[in-house]
Design a protein around this motif. Structure first.
Motif, PDB file in Angstrom:
ATOM      1  N   ASP A   1      -4.863 -16.491 -34.188  1.00 23.49           N
ATOM      2  CA  ASP A   1      -5.903 -16.993 -35.078  1.00 23.49           C
ATOM      3  C   ASP A   1      -5.253 -17.929 -36.089  1.00 23.49           C
ATOM      4  OD1 ASP A   1      -8.276 -17.413 -36.359  1.00 23.49           O
ATOM      5  OD2 ASP A   1      -8.245 -15.532 -37.497  1.00 23.49           O
ATOM      6  N   LEU A   2      -5.342 -19.234 -35.820  1.00 20.55           N
ATOM      7  CA  LEU A   2      -4.653 -20.232 -36.644  1.00 20.55           C
ATOM      8  C   LEU A   2      -5.635 -21.236 -37.229  1.00 20.55           C
ATOM      9  CD1 LEU A   2      -1.704 -21.056 -34.200  1.00 20.55           C
ATOM     10  CD2 LEU A   2      -1.612 -19.510 -36.161  1.00 20.55           C
ATOM     11  N   ASP A   3      -5.225 -21.855 -38.321  1.00 22.93           N
ATOM     12  CA  ASP A   3      -5.984 -22.958 -38.892  1.00 22.93           C
ATOM     13  C   ASP A   3      -5.556 -24.233 -38.169  1.00 22.93           C
ATOM     14  OD1 ASP A   3      -7.291 -24.868 -40.375  1.00 22.93           O
ATOM     15  OD2 ASP A   3      -6.084 -24.596 -42.198  1.00 22.93           O
ATOM     16  N   ILE A   4      -6.399 -24.698 -37.272  1.00 23.27           N
ATOM     17  CA  ILE A   4      -6.067 -25.870 -36.449  1.00 23.27           C
ATOM     18  C   ILE A   4      -5.769 -27.093 -37.313  1.00 23.27           C
ATOM     19  CG2 ILE A   4      -7.049 -27.522 -34.785  1.00 23.27           C
ATOM     20  CD1 ILE A   4      -8.449 -25.139 -33.449  1.00 23.27           C
ATOM     21  N   TYR A   5      -6.466 -27.206 -38.439  1.00 23.07           N
ATOM     22  CA  TYR A   5      -6.306 -28.387 -39.295  1.00 23.07           C
ATOM     23  C   TYR A   5      -4.982 -28.412 -40.048  1.00 23.07           C
ATOM     24  CZ  TYR A   5     -11.254 -29.140 -38.371  1.00 23.07           C
ATOM     25  OH  TYR A   5     -12.460 -29.359 -37.755  1.00 23.07           O
ATOM     26  N   LYS A   6      -4.233 -27.335 -39.943  1.00 24.90           N
ATOM     27  CA  LYS A   6      -2.922 -27.271 -40.603  1.00 24.90           C
ATOM     28  C   LYS A   6      -1.911 -28.166 -39.886  1.00 24.90           C
ATOM     29  CE  LYS A   6       0.720 -23.796 -40.875  1.00 24.90           C
ATOM     30  NZ  LYS A   6       1.030 -22.396 -40.572  1.00 24.90           N
ATOM     31  N   TYR A   7      -2.206 -28.453 -38.619  1.00 24.10           N
ATOM     32  CA  TYR A   7      -1.282 -29.223 -37.780  1.00 24.10           C
ATOM     33  C   TYR A   7      -1.808 -30.652 -37.570  1.00 24.10           C
ATOM     34  CZ  TYR A   7      -0.138 -24.363 -36.642  1.00 24.10           C
ATOM     35  OH  TYR A   7       0.163 -23.029 -36.718  1.00 24.10           O
TER      36      TYR A   7
ATOM     37  N   PRO B   1     -12.943 -35.268 -44.955  1.00 20.59           N
ATOM     38  CA  PRO B   1     -11.767 -34.502 -45.391  1.00 20.59           C
ATOM     39  C   PRO B   1     -10.834 -34.081 -44.252  1.00 20.59           C
ATOM     40  CG  PRO B   1     -13.752 -33.156 -45.504  1.00 20.59           C
ATOM     41  CD  PRO B   1     -14.202 -34.537 -45.212  1.00 20.59           C
ATOM     42  N   LYS B   2     -11.358 -33.990 -43.020  1.00 18.56           N
ATOM     43  CA  LYS B   2     -10.553 -33.570 -41.874  1.00 18.56           C
ATOM     44  C   LYS B   2     -10.987 -34.345 -40.631  1.00 18.56           C
ATOM     45  CE  LYS B   2      -9.972 -28.884 -43.711  1.00 18.56           C
ATOM     46  NZ  LYS B   2     -10.349 -27.453 -43.570  1.00 18.56           N
ATOM     47  N   PRO B   3     -10.176 -34.353 -39.574  1.00 20.06           N
ATOM     48  CA  PRO B   3     -10.562 -35.051 -38.339  1.00 20.06           C
ATOM     49  C   PRO B   3     -11.833 -34.457 -37.742  1.00 20.06           C
ATOM     50  CG  PRO B   3      -8.229 -34.440 -38.303  1.00 20.06           C
ATOM     51  CD  PRO B   3      -8.839 -33.729 -39.462  1.00 20.06           C
ATOM     52  N   ILE B   4     -12.650 -35.302 -37.114  1.00 24.25           N
ATOM     53  CA  ILE B   4     -13.881 -34.825 -36.478  1.00 24.25           C
ATOM     54  C   ILE B   4     -13.661 -34.534 -34.994  1.00 24.25           C
ATOM     55  CG2 ILE B   4     -15.340 -36.030 -38.149  1.00 24.25           C
ATOM     56  CD1 ILE B   4     -15.939 -38.107 -35.924  1.00 24.25           C
ATOM     57  N   CYS B   5     -12.469 -34.841 -34.497  1.00 25.37           N
ATOM     58  CA  CYS B   5     -12.098 -34.534 -33.113  1.00 25.37           C
ATOM     59  C   CYS B   5     -10.600 -34.733 -32.981  1.00 25.37           C
ATOM     60  CB  CYS B   5     -12.843 -35.434 -32.120  1.00 25.37           C
ATOM     61  SG  CYS B   5     -12.266 -37.150 -32.113  1.00 25.37           S
ATOM     62  N   LEU B   6     -10.078 -34.496 -31.788  1.00 24.87           N
ATOM     63  CA  LEU B   6      -8.662 -34.772 -31.526  1.00 24.87           C
ATOM     64  C   LEU B   6      -8.546 -36.182 -30.945  1.00 24.87           C
ATOM     65  CD1 LEU B   6      -8.603 -31.563 -31.600  1.00 24.87           C
ATOM     66  CD2 LEU B   6      -6.560 -31.795 -30.182  1.00 24.87           C
ATOM     67  N   PRO B   7      -7.980 -37.105 -31.701  1.00 22.84           N
ATOM     68  CA  PRO B   7      -7.820 -38.459 -31.164  1.00 22.84           C
ATOM     69  C   PRO B   7      -6.699 -38.492 -30.137  1.00 22.84           C
ATOM     70  CG  PRO B   7      -6.755 -38.295 -33.304  1.00 22.84           C
ATOM     71  CD  PRO B   7      -7.454 -36.991 -33.069  1.00 22.84           C
ATOM     72  N   GLY B   8      -6.814 -39.387 -29.170  1.00 25.80           N
ATOM     73  CA  GLY B   8      -5.749 -39.544 -28.188  1.00 25.80           C
ATOM     74  C   GLY B   8      -4.527 -40.170 -28.829  1.00 25.80           C
TER      75      GLY B   8
ATOM     76  N   PHE C   1       3.482 -23.898 -29.952  1.00 24.02           N
ATOM     77  CA  PHE C   1       2.903 -24.986 -29.151  1.00 24.02           C
ATOM     78  C   PHE C   1       2.334 -26.075 -30.061  1.00 24.02           C
ATOM     79  CE2 PHE C   1      -0.830 -26.644 -26.674  1.00 24.02           C
ATOM     80  CZ  PHE C   1      -0.105 -27.309 -25.704  1.00 24.02           C
ATOM     81  N   PHE C   2       1.604 -25.668 -31.086  1.00 24.68           N
ATOM     82  CA  PHE C   2       1.022 -26.624 -32.034  1.00 24.68           C
ATOM     83  C   PHE C   2       2.104 -27.356 -32.835  1.00 24.68           C
ATOM     84  CE2 PHE C   2      -3.507 -24.658 -32.544  1.00 24.68           C
ATOM     85  CZ  PHE C   2      -3.884 -25.282 -31.366  1.00 24.68           C
ATOM     86  N   ILE C   3       3.174 -26.646 -33.180  1.00 26.34           N
ATOM     87  CA  ILE C   3       4.272 -27.281 -33.912  1.00 26.34           C
ATOM     88  C   ILE C   3       4.901 -28.392 -33.080  1.00 26.34           C
ATOM     89  CG2 ILE C   3       6.641 -26.914 -34.758  1.00 26.34           C
ATOM     90  CD1 ILE C   3       5.708 -24.189 -35.821  1.00 26.34           C
TER      91      ILE C   3
END
Length: 219
Positions: free
Chosen positions: A52-58, A181-188, A76-78
């Motif tokens: 359970d991670l905060d995706i926006y931290k990365y 304030p944060k991304p609205i999706c994962l950009p390529g 993996f996220f790091i």
């Protein structure tokens, strides 16, 4: 670890793989424009150890990545974060972008990812965004309004209404100046590179022409 044993492997070659920690890596492809719910579905169907991670931290971008069975999601996220930073560093920032942080560039890239269709489209859409920000104009991006409604947790199965443009959300660029304030999706990763090009144009407006299946840009 998990190791790949082939028919022609001998006891010696197997022991050597284990000794050298020659772990078997799997591939995970994150699609450009994926939202939170799509990313979570993809991760849940992988062999990563889900946390359970905060995706926006990365600093996350979409691309194809390697991972090993039961690898912790944080690790993996790091690795993706480091990959994103490497893209940011290898593309020399122009003076026009020097006041933007990596986080802000990723947010802008996420807007471009949702709005544009082709690479050339992305160059022009990003130029419009930078032009509007420079003039302190509202961005008026439909994709940000959609995120204001869904928060990236599901797909909006209807067209936007005029009333949606008035939603009180920090992500609504029809209501607020500046970027969300944060991304609205994962950009390529390719989109991130295009945004870092700091493309210039004289355009401040665009709309999608259904007949031409392309955006029309205007001063």
């Amino acid at each position: 670890g998990e190791f790949l044993i082939k028919k022609n492997d001998t006891l010696y070659s197997i022991l050597k793989k284990i000794k050298n920690r020659d772990i078997y890596y799997r591939k995970l492809t994150i699609i450009e424009g994926f939202e939170i719910y799509q990313l979570k579905n993809l991760l849940n169907n992988s062999l990563l150890k889900i946390e359970d991670l905060d995706i926006y931290k990365y600093n996350l971008v979409a691309d194809t990545f390697n991972y090993y069975k039961n690898q912790k999601l944080n690790k993996f996220f790091i690795e993706i974060d480091e990959y994103t930073k490497s893209i940011y560093k290898k593309n020399n920032l122009s003076k026009d972008l020097s006041h933007f942080s990596l986080k802000e560039i990723i947010i802008i890239s996420s807007l471009v990812e949702k709005e544009a269709k082709t690479d050339n489209d992305k160059r022009l859409v990003s130029s419009v965004i930078f032009n509007r920000l420079k003039k302190n104009m509202k961005l008026d991006i439909d994709a940000s309004v959609i995120f204001s409604i869904t928060e990236g947790n599901y797909k909006l199965d209807r067209k936007l209404k005029i009333s949606d443009l008035k939603i009180d959300s920090p992500y609504n660029t029809y209501k607020n100046k500046g970027i969300p304030p944060k991304p609205i999706c994962l950009p390529g990763s390719k989109t991130l590179e295009i945004v870092l090009e700091a493309n210039k144009s004289s355009f401040y407006f665009y709309f999608y022409d259904e007949n031409k299946r392309s955006h029309i840009f205007s001063k």
